[in-house]
Design an enzyme around this catalytic site. Structure first.
Site, PDB file in Angstrom:
ATOM      1  CG  ASP B   8      -1.649   1.325   1.196  1.00  0.00           C
ATOM      2  OD1 ASP B   8      -2.404   1.492   0.317  1.00  0.00           O
ATOM      3  OD2 ASP B   8      -1.816   1.814   2.481  1.00  0.00           O
ATOM      4  CG  ASP B  10      -1.298   8.341   2.349  1.00  0.00           C
ATOM      5  OD1 ASP B  10      -0.314   9.109   2.068  1.00  0.00           O
ATOM      6  OD2 ASP B  10      -2.183   8.621   3.271  1.00  0.00           O
TER       7      ASP B  10
END
Lengths: 261, 261
Positions: B8, B10
């Site tokens: 992922d 952020d």
């Protein structure tokens, strides 16, 4: 015998621009018998005078005080909550702006400067054909700051001559998802609107009858309020649906036309 | 040892415009060890090259083929379904238009004449900052005519520097309500995107590891795909949340930083 009758409109008194045959005669007969009549619609987009004009044009003259839209119910509810003088961020058509303004509420919309949103204690949402991302964002921000969330109705689709278009409920769904909040809903089948109408009329639920063509809105709403219900077969609902309905959705009576009232 | 790592973005590699300390070193070490890396984001609004540029700017050079956005996953899925040459009614930003166009799909939007909607076999919905009622109505009509409904993601909120703005999921909610249909969803936590990524990479779930900072998106997605998961504590999720999580949301490992990978 009931002393007041609460009528749904589309499918009961008219279909689009056509009067339901026999409806004007039934309405006139009930008026002559001294009954009090109310007309209750989930539509929040038009001011009540539009319904007065349409009822009159179709042979069923009525007064504005007999009309309850989900916008006028919302305004009456907010007035009861002491919202006069307070600000509402409104997502909706002229019906909502008009009704809220009439009870002394400051109406703020996406057309106003954003700093006015800071004063909004409520977000009121109905069908808004000018809805856009910026409206969604500003409504979300008001709710995240703690404004009370009110939906005039949750109808996902709105019937028009050619089929359906998105209803107020689809706009409510966007705002609810963006704010991670669920609204208090005024329109049918939620009971608040009909309860408020009975309270303002000063009658108990069993002195009234709710007349509608849809089990999942009109009849469910009446049942939730303890108001006897009549499903009229001139609209969407059928006798077979009524016979197969679970208790909450089952009408007290099924009538072929309003002549049976 | 896993042969591929799916990250992922952020909260894992950056927070807004700031690199997570130690992330570039960890990425460089995994690359030096011959691991294959993928970067998987629910964001559908930007073309993949924007992520290539940002990763490179923050000291983690990457190639476009390593980036998977919910828009690029959607395009890969539609390509697999044989959608090249077919038309999609797209609700979203340049990321969706760009990715769908690259696999040979005709992209129709609210900016095109409405008659083009009639040819649309799919409605694809992501974050659209130009969203308006007319977009909602045209997407609804495509779906009522039988188009397949695909959501890039269901995130109701989208994080920005100042807080949150409405996410693609709020727009999906409006369209789903107006059409009375639920979409097939590509983004996390739904498994389709990660499954497709593993398939394209030619590896089995237990040859991979999913690295994320959120239990309810990254970790849940990995668990649904049978991929071992690592919750990194540099973003939203905490060690306490991981310890209290039910099986579907519990990560295989909890790591303080990417240095522990």
């Amino acid at each position: 015998m009931p002393s007041i009758y609460v009528f749904d409109l589309d499918g009961v008194l008219w279909r689009g621009e056509s009067v339901v045959p026999g409806a004007p005669e039934a309405i006139a007969r009930l008026r002559a018998a001294g009954k009090r009549l109310y007309f209750l619609t989930n539509n929040s987009s038009q001011p009540r005078r539009v319904y007065v004009e349409k009822l009159t044009r179709l042979g069923m003259p009525a007064q504005e005080s007999e009309i309850a839209t989900s916008a006028s119910i919302t305004a009456a509810y907010l007035q009861q909550q002491g919202a006069a003088g307070k600000s509402v961020f409104a997502v909706g058509g002229p019906g909502i702006h008009d009704e809220l303004g009439r009870v002394g509420i400051e109406v703020v919309s996406v057309a106003d400067p954003e700093e006015r949103d800071l004063a909004c204690s409520y977000v009121v949402v109905g069908l808004d054909k000018d809805f856009r991302y910026e409206t969604l964002r500003r409504a979300q921000q008001c709710l995240l700051r703690g404004a009370t969330f009110i939906a005039t109705n949750r109808d996902g689709q709105y019937p028009v001559e050619q089929g359906v278009i998105p209803g107020g409920g689809s706009i409510v769904a966007a705002i609810a998802t963006a704010a991670e909040r669920e609204p208090l809903t005024m329109g049918k089948p939620e009971p608040l609107g009909l309860q408020l109408l009975l309270q303002l009329a000063g009658v108990s639920p069993d002195d009234a009858v709710m007349v509608g063509d849809r089990l999942d809105t009109d009849i469910l709403c009446g049942n939730r309020c303890g108001v006897p219900t009549a499903l009229v077969l001139t609209g969407v609902g059928t006798r077979e649906q009524a016979a197969a309905a679970p208790p909450g959705l089952a009408p007290t009576r099924v009538i072929a036309t309003l002549a049976e009232l």
